[in-house]
Design an enzyme around this catalytic site. Sequence first.
Site: not given
Lengths: 464, 101
Positions: A393-396, A434
């Site tokens: 999720n956050d890494v995209t 996050a």
Amino acid sequence: MSANLSAIFYLISGVLFILALRGLSSPETSRQGNFFGILGMIIAISVTFLSVGNFSSGFIYVIIFLLIGGLIGAFIAYKIPMTAMPELVAGFHSLVGLAAVFVAISAFLNPEAFNLGSPGNIKLGSLIEMSIGASVGAITFSGSVIAFLKLQGIMSGSPITFKGQHPLNALILISIIVLTYLLCSTQSSNLFWILLAVSFLIGFLLIIPIGGADMPVVISMLNSYSGWAAAGIGFTLENSALIITGALVGSSGAILSYIMCKGMNRSFFNVILGGFGSTEQSSSTTNKEQKPVKSGNAEDAAFLMKNASSVIIVPGYGMAVAQAQHALREMVDTLKKNGIKVTYAIHPVAGRMPGHMNVLLAEANVPYDEVFELEEINNDFANADVAFVIGANDVTNPVAKTDPQSPIYGMPVLDVEKCKSVLFVKRSLSPGYAGIDNDLFYRENTLMLFADAKKMTEDITKNI
Amino acid sequence: MEIDPFIFRLSIFILSIFIGYYVVWSVTPSLHTPLMSVTNAISSVIIVGAIIAALAGNSESIFNTSNIFGFLAISLAAINIFGGFLVTQRMLQMYKKKKDK
């Protein structure tokens, strides 16, 4: 065996350990590297037996205890599922820490055995080294136990914070230094025990405020600590194998922590001080309901992928939780049969420990030359037809590139949104670790697939 | 003037940190998990201290407090040595190239 000869052998095993790490520079040489490591360990243990030269009844017990530990270790190594690797490594770190503490206690109680002086009159240098080894070992132990409990889900993965946490930790750290000083000047065994107790406490307190997704940093940091603990004991025992290994492991863990922090664009202290994103969560939940989201089912996804010529898979921690790596590989095999080019893109902090996703994909028989790191593959998204995001999720999140207000601004992310279409396998619209909303969910070219990662992947395979 | 042996050990230590630094940067990111498990295994070379501790003293009183801590440390370190190397081996076996299939 003379002391000089055994020192040379210890040096040889130290060199073999360096070669063991060197072997990991590529998968081809890695197995040989591991063999060097084992050889180094056998040499070190044999030399120790020969140099003690005491083949009395005690020797039998040493073998017995060695075998007990060995059997437990071998059993765990064969049984452990690859998804549980972070817990296993955390657990192993705690054992190194505790072993360091025990050796230090033993050396403190019986310094004659190690040529360190007599009880109550231990050489100053040795006492300092011993205290450092014991204290760092104790911190490693209790910290790793907490990390283990959090990873295993026995303890909540969310950060535990309370008022006055940082001043308290600072106070305890200062007290460790003061205690070490007092211990060295008085040689009192009571102070030694207090030092150990306080070190156990600080290890515990340091790790509880750190949340689940920051575990890659924590595990790397504890890896580093276990190395410094070993080096501290190595100085006490005047053993070069232990000093070399301690330094290697210590710097290895430190580098991994640095890589992980860089992958999140956060400073080491920011991670360690803990409590990330707790304030943003409330604000993002209020406005997300209004935005339209396109969601689809397995058939839609299969249709999109069948008509693609290249697909990039973006796995994350969710894939590990759902144990979807084998189902994913089957899906990819089917796609490849249809002449579609498939590659994998791995973010440095995907998963709960460094390299976690790579191991899982390797377990599912994905060849490692189809798996790429962020810098290698990020430009390819613009030319790919479909990005299949599974459990990440956050890494995209493109917000990291566009919104300077965002807590993850500046974090390197995978440019998933540049693909013609994005498939997002996720249980719900909930924000990632996050605590921020992912813009990708609401994009024109994004299709959300709300389901369990494993089940969805299997359904897609059926529909292709 | 004679140099304290501590200085030699300190030299080994500092130089090993540098070796570690360069060697670990050359490790490919896809092998970071095996790197952690193998560093775990090799740091258990602390077992040499445990063995010395366990065998200290005369054979009649082999179960002194300090010996017992030595024996316990042997078991803990042995779990790590066997577990660490074997699990690393298991992981490394899985890394295959495309053509091997």
